[in-house]
Design an enzyme around this catalytic site. Sequence first.
Site, PDB file in Angstrom:
ATOM      1  N   ASP A   1       0.817  -1.123  -0.062  1.00 18.40           N
ATOM      2  CA  ASP A   1       0.017  -0.056   0.064  1.00 18.40           C
ATOM      3  C   ASP A   1       0.901   1.330  -0.069  1.00 18.40           C
ATOM      4  O   ASP A   1       1.685   1.522  -0.983  1.00 18.40           O
ATOM      5  CB  ASP A   1      -0.761  -0.105   1.181  1.00 18.40           C
ATOM      6  CG  ASP A   1      -2.064   0.841   1.226  1.00 18.40           C
ATOM      7  OD1 ASP A   1      -2.791   0.929   0.338  1.00 18.40           O
ATOM      8  OD2 ASP A   1      -1.836   1.765   2.112  1.00 18.40           O
TER       9      ASP A   1
ATOM     10  N   HIS B   1      -7.506  -6.638  -0.197  1.00 15.97           N
ATOM     11  CA  HIS B   1      -6.322  -5.678  -0.222  1.00 15.97           C
ATOM     12  C   HIS B   1      -5.153  -6.037   1.087  1.00 15.97           C
ATOM     13  O   HIS B   1      -4.088  -5.910   0.718  1.00 15.97           O
ATOM     14  CB  HIS B   1      -6.981  -4.395   0.419  1.00 15.97           C
ATOM     15  CG  HIS B   1      -5.959  -3.142   0.406  1.00 15.97           C
ATOM     16  ND1 HIS B   1      -5.315  -2.986  -0.608  1.00 15.97           N
ATOM     17  CD2 HIS B   1      -5.527  -2.415   1.425  1.00 15.97           C
ATOM     18  CE1 HIS B   1      -4.244  -1.923  -0.361  1.00 15.97           C
ATOM     19  NE2 HIS B   1      -4.554  -1.439   0.949  1.00 15.97           N
TER      20      HIS B   1
END
Length: 292
Positions: free
Chosen positions: A104, A272
């Site tokens: 991320d 994610h």
Amino acid sequence: MFNGFQVRTVERNGVRLHTRVGGTGTPLLLLHGHPQSMAMWHKVLPTLAARHTVVLMDLRGYGDSSRPAPDAQHLNHSKREMALDAMAVMQAHGFERFDVLAHDRGARVAHRLAFDHPQAVQRLMLLDIAPTLAMYQNTSEAFARAYWHWFALIQPAPLPEALIDSDPVRYVRSVMGGRHAGLTPFTPEALAEYERCAAIEGTGTSICEDYRASAGIDLEHDRADVQVGRRLTQPLRVLWGEHGAVGRCFDVLALWRERASQVTGQSLPCGHYLAEELPDQVAAQALNFFQS
């Protein structure tokens, strides 16, 4: 979560960087994402530390690292500045050349780190991102709805900061729990750490400045690389969640092959938060890639 890992604070230009180091073997730097801290790696640490000297750090503005003051160009939270933090941390631990595993926001720092300091980064594995410039340039309605915070947090102060600071626990749980697997992948210990750190004074400002930098000065740096045809030369492996917005909205491998010369990658059956949803698979992928 960090059995056998020693804490060390590294200071760079007045910014205190919270780090931990443990394990034995070749050096491996781990960089976390938003709105998290180094705690996101706790499920993969035992496996990685068996073969690597693992260095964990909290990015500036996150975890137990300093919250720098905002500035008009958002330079204090640029990925170039964060990459310099990472260099300082690794040098403080005695490493001039190392591998990087990042997720991320941390993966965006790793991207800049590999571009700006190619002599230091040997190989890098990035989790659930495509290049920042490409993601902004190719934004669709589906992506904007899924990654609403990319556009909300870059708005002028103080409204976005107020959203976070009014209830940091609600912010963390809403952002992280609103994705594919909800809050299920996060252990109570890790979630408590994310919530604790989100409540530290200045966190809301730093988070917003991080995103403002990504939509501003970081894009300038990326465009400069593209204009002169610079590409990453290190071996790069990218993993993404098949149920995540990045994989649904972008051709991840194609976009990275525009920016790097040696790219491999695949999706994993998760959302994610790969390292917390599928830690065994992520650890296995990392060991295989960094030992190759």
